[in-house]
Design an enzyme around this catalytic site. Structure first.
Site, short mmCIF file in Angstrom:
data_model
loop_
_atom_site.label_atom_id
_atom_site.label_comp_id
_atom_site.label_asym_id
_atom_site.label_seq_id
_atom_site.Cartn_x
_atom_site.Cartn_y
_atom_site.Cartn_z
N SER A 110 -35.04 90.56 -44.90
CA SER A 110 -36.35 89.90 -44.84
C SER A 110 -36.47 88.89 -43.70
O SER A 110 -37.54 88.32 -43.50
CB SER A 110 -36.65 89.20 -46.17
OG SER A 110 -35.68 88.21 -46.44
N SER B 203 -20.43 90.93 -38.30
CA SER B 203 -19.43 89.88 -38.18
C SER B 203 -19.95 88.86 -37.16
O SER B 203 -21.12 88.49 -37.17
CB SER B 203 -18.09 90.48 -37.75
OG SER B 203 -17.09 89.48 -37.64
N LYS C 217 -15.75 85.22 -41.65
CA LYS C 217 -15.88 86.31 -40.68
C LYS C 217 -14.50 86.89 -40.33
O LYS C 217 -14.36 88.10 -40.12
CB LYS C 217 -16.61 85.83 -39.43
CG LYS C 217 -18.06 85.47 -39.69
CD LYS C 217 -18.85 86.62 -40.31
CE LYS C 217 -20.31 86.29 -40.52
NZ LYS C 217 -21.08 87.41 -41.14
#
Length: 273
Positions: free
Chosen positions: A13, A131, A149
């Site tokens: 979104s 990532s 990450k």
């Protein structure tokens, strides 16, 4: 005419997710976007939104079941939903760190677990995990975000070996700073900065300036589209700066990389050890 590829995008979104959903729909993909509140998502031609909270097992299962009931299969999963956190590692509570890991690491894990049975059954599929260059580089005062990450990259590389025999692969997209609300409005740790205040404030000011001048999310979306149409490659830095950083990390001496990072983030010369 070839059948449309079915794409699922989490966090669709806003930011990278929104840009990717729109671009893929424009290019003939059948796109299902996940959002915590689909009513707040901007209408995008060719994109269907459903309720998805990647931190909730039941929500993930319901969303994936809905897509499979509508489309019959999922060809591509793009794990994009993410949150950020800024602040000293020492001052980060376990609860704060857990919230970031729940979205950035366990969220993709929940989605992967939900879609893989269908992909393995079809003996075809692609998982794209969004990532960051912070998946292979450190970032002072963003230690927990960078940790998520790094974890995502380790999980992705391991997973790729496990599922390759089922003709399912994993790609890591590694953008540098991107001009999105995620980065501009990153949450801060609740504890006072204390002894870290001066350096943390200077570093975050430097980072915010880089974010505000960073490329728009469409750059990442365009890289994803190219990856879908190109020969497979696992690690995909996004943009010239990310590509350069990836090469420097691999080929520059560790001491030189360390010094360059400290300079970039506004630190003084490292003390001699």
């Amino acid at each position: 005419m070839p059948e449309q590829k079915v794409v699922v995008i989490t966090g669709a979104s806003s930011g990278i997710g929104e840009a990717t959903a729109g671009l893929l729909a424009q290019n003939g993909y059948r796109v299902f976007g996940g959002a915590r509140d689909p009513k707040r998502a901007k209408s995008i031609s060719g994109v269907r939104f459903g309720t998805l909270d990647v931190t909730d097992d039941a929500s993930v299962a319901s969303f994936v079941d809905w897509v499979l009931s509508e489309a019959g299969r999922i060809d591509i999963l793009i794990n994009n939903a993410g949150v950020s956190l800024a602040g000293p590692v020492e001052h980060t509570s376990i609860a704060e760190a857990t919230r970031v890991f729940d979205v950035n690491v366990f969220g993709p894990l929940r989605m992967i677990r939900a879609v893989l049975p269908s992909m393995r059954s079809e003996r075809s599929g692609l998982i794209i995990n969004i990532s960051s260059v912070l998946g292979f580089l450190p970032a002072p005062f963003m230690g927990i975000y960078a940790s998520t990450k790094h974890a995502l990259e380790g999980m992705s590389e391991s997973l790729d070996h496990e599922i390759r025999d089922f003709n399912v692969r994993v790609i890591l997209m590694e953008p540098t700073f991107t001009n999105t609300n995620l980065d501009v409005n990153a949450a801060n740790t609740e504890a006072p900065l204390g002894v870290y205040a001066s350096q943390a404030e200077a570093t975050m000011k430097t980072i915010l300036a880089q974010i505000k001048s960073a490329p728009a999310p469409i750059l990442v979306a365009e890289k994803i589209l190219v990856a879908l149409k190109s020969p497979y490659k696992m690690r995909q830095p996004v943009g010239g700066q990310a590509t350069l950083l990836s090469r420097l990390r691999r080929f520059m001496p560790a001491k030189a990389v360390d010094g360059s990072l400290r300079k970039t983030f506004g630190f003084g010369k490292a003390p001699s050890s």
